[in-house]
Scaffold this active site. Sequence first.
Site, PDB file in Angstrom:
ATOM      1  N   TYR A   1       7.433  -9.472   7.156  1.00 54.53           N
ATOM      2  CA  TYR A   1       7.130  -8.334   7.264  1.00 54.53           C
ATOM      3  C   TYR A   1       7.381  -7.584   8.654  1.00 54.53           C
ATOM      4  O   TYR A   1       7.485  -8.583   9.703  1.00 54.53           O
ATOM      5  CB  TYR A   1       5.506  -8.034   7.232  1.00 54.53           C
ATOM      6  CG  TYR A   1       5.093  -8.123   5.706  1.00 54.53           C
ATOM      7  CD1 TYR A   1       4.865  -6.950   4.942  1.00 54.53           C
ATOM      8  CD2 TYR A   1       4.397  -9.101   5.412  1.00 54.53           C
ATOM      9  CE1 TYR A   1       4.569  -6.837   3.558  1.00 54.53           C
ATOM     10  CE2 TYR A   1       3.966  -9.286   3.951  1.00 54.53           C
ATOM     11  CZ  TYR A   1       3.958  -7.987   3.069  1.00 54.53           C
ATOM     12  OH  TYR A   1       3.553  -8.363   2.060  1.00 54.53           O
TER      13      TYR A   1
ATOM     14  N   ASP B   1       0.830  -1.313   0.184  1.00 54.21           N
ATOM     15  CA  ASP B   1       0.114   0.070   0.095  1.00 54.21           C
ATOM     16  C   ASP B   1       0.946   1.323  -0.037  1.00 54.21           C
ATOM     17  O   ASP B   1       2.111   1.267   0.344  1.00 54.21           O
ATOM     18  CB  ASP B   1      -0.969   0.080   1.331  1.00 54.21           C
ATOM     19  CG  ASP B   1      -2.194  -0.735   1.224  1.00 54.21           C
ATOM     20  OD1 ASP B   1      -2.370  -1.222   0.032  1.00 54.21           O
ATOM     21  OD2 ASP B   1      -2.646  -1.229   2.367  1.00 54.21           O
TER      22      ASP B   1
END
Lengths: 246, 246
Positions: free
Chosen positions: A110, A52
């Site tokens: 992540y 994003d």
Amino acid sequence: MKRVKLVVAYDGTDYHGWQVQPNGISIEEVLNKNLSELLGEKIEVIGASRTDAGVHSLGNVAVFDTNHRMPAEKISYAMNQRLPEDIVVVDSCEVKGDFHPRKCESRKTYEYRILNREFPDPTRRRDTHFCYRDLDVEKMRKAGSYLVGKHDFTSFCSSHAEVGLSKVRFLYSVSVKKEDDIIKIRLTGSGFLYNMVRIIAGTLMQVGMGDIEPEQMPIILARRDRVYAGPTAPAKGLTMIGIEYL
Amino acid sequence: MKRVKLVVAYDGTDYHGWQVQPNGISIEEVLNKNLSELLGEKIEVIGASRTDAGVHSLGNVAVFDTNHRMPAEKISYAMNQRLPEDIVVVDSCEVKGDFHPRKCESRKTYEYRILNREFPDPTRRRDTHFCYRDLDVEKMRKAGSYLVGKHDFTSFCSSHAEVGLSKVRFLYSVSVKKEDDIIKIRLTGSGFLYNMVRIIAGTLMQVGMGDIEPEQMPIILARRDRVYAGPTAPAKGLTMIGIEYL
């Protein structure tokens, strides 16, 4: 014709995310433009993680096919001469013609970073989320441990995600540790749903504040409903660390 | 009338250094403007470390006098409502009327960060200096150890510095350590000459590359001539960590 894999690092602050889109510049678009110019062919990369807007990367993966005779290993160097300083190709190599960055089995990692102290740190404002409320790291760690393994993560998936697809994913590990003032939540999994890491981070922050008890995590998972998890933590705290193909 | 001490953190990337100057915006100028507006008086701060353009801070110190009745402790919060996100007041308190940030005895700590790997990291490009040549940290540590103590640092001072003043300074400690890909050179001293930390960093990098042997450090010191030390390392790698008043 050969297939080339790039490992791409970027500071996502000034981009509208990975994917090409009409209302702002994206990482994918900058790569396509520069690869096309470099190789004299129209190149369109396929990305592994479509991060994003505002999300960073140390090791996202992109793949493309080319007829150019430049050795795959040289492409990283040639690209770094052209790219803006907030995007760096940290590796390039040739891969098999059927390699696909999203369809091949992988472990993705992540990291979500929370600056947890009284005042913001201006030098880390781009890649950490600031929280002045004191967070209980031990509780966050315990809560995170309930997420390890194979689960239906519907509660930790954006309600804007595609309907009907399986929300079952496998998390290999969830670690929560504090280094100086920064709490690092690191997740490794077979795959992640839309906004999953940021929703997990937002939920663990609520655990850290005492608003959710660690023992509630299995219940939140079992509900399979987004409304029971915490808020989606801001994009700037999230970094895609890397992808290991199995 | 009271004297207030501020501890100021900033990302120096987009500033022309600490000191007010005609050709660009400075940290000092932004503080003066916002303090003057907040307190309704003309405020001019006195800074401890007049950092160069591009240098960062986690704990620089600034002092000013005010007649305003706002408690000194509240000024940090009020200022952070006004300041741009790359400057943060991390503490404010009242100090004695004769306190002077440069004249009072102190220990200052600076850190120089070198990203030492094959490719740059776009997420750390603002606060590290990138070096792709492999640096020998053990040699750098040894070289740094020769600088501890009381020395004439003329060789490690910009030739543009004021002439005639003593170049003798006392370094309490010099540490060199590597964390992941980042080599951190941390210096604590009674005071620092103009560009001293950046020249030491540039010299230790040459040591790390094998161009200077650690044992040459005492000789470089003894020459008292800038030309014998290494180059001045770039400003972006430097962060003023903090100042302890004795």
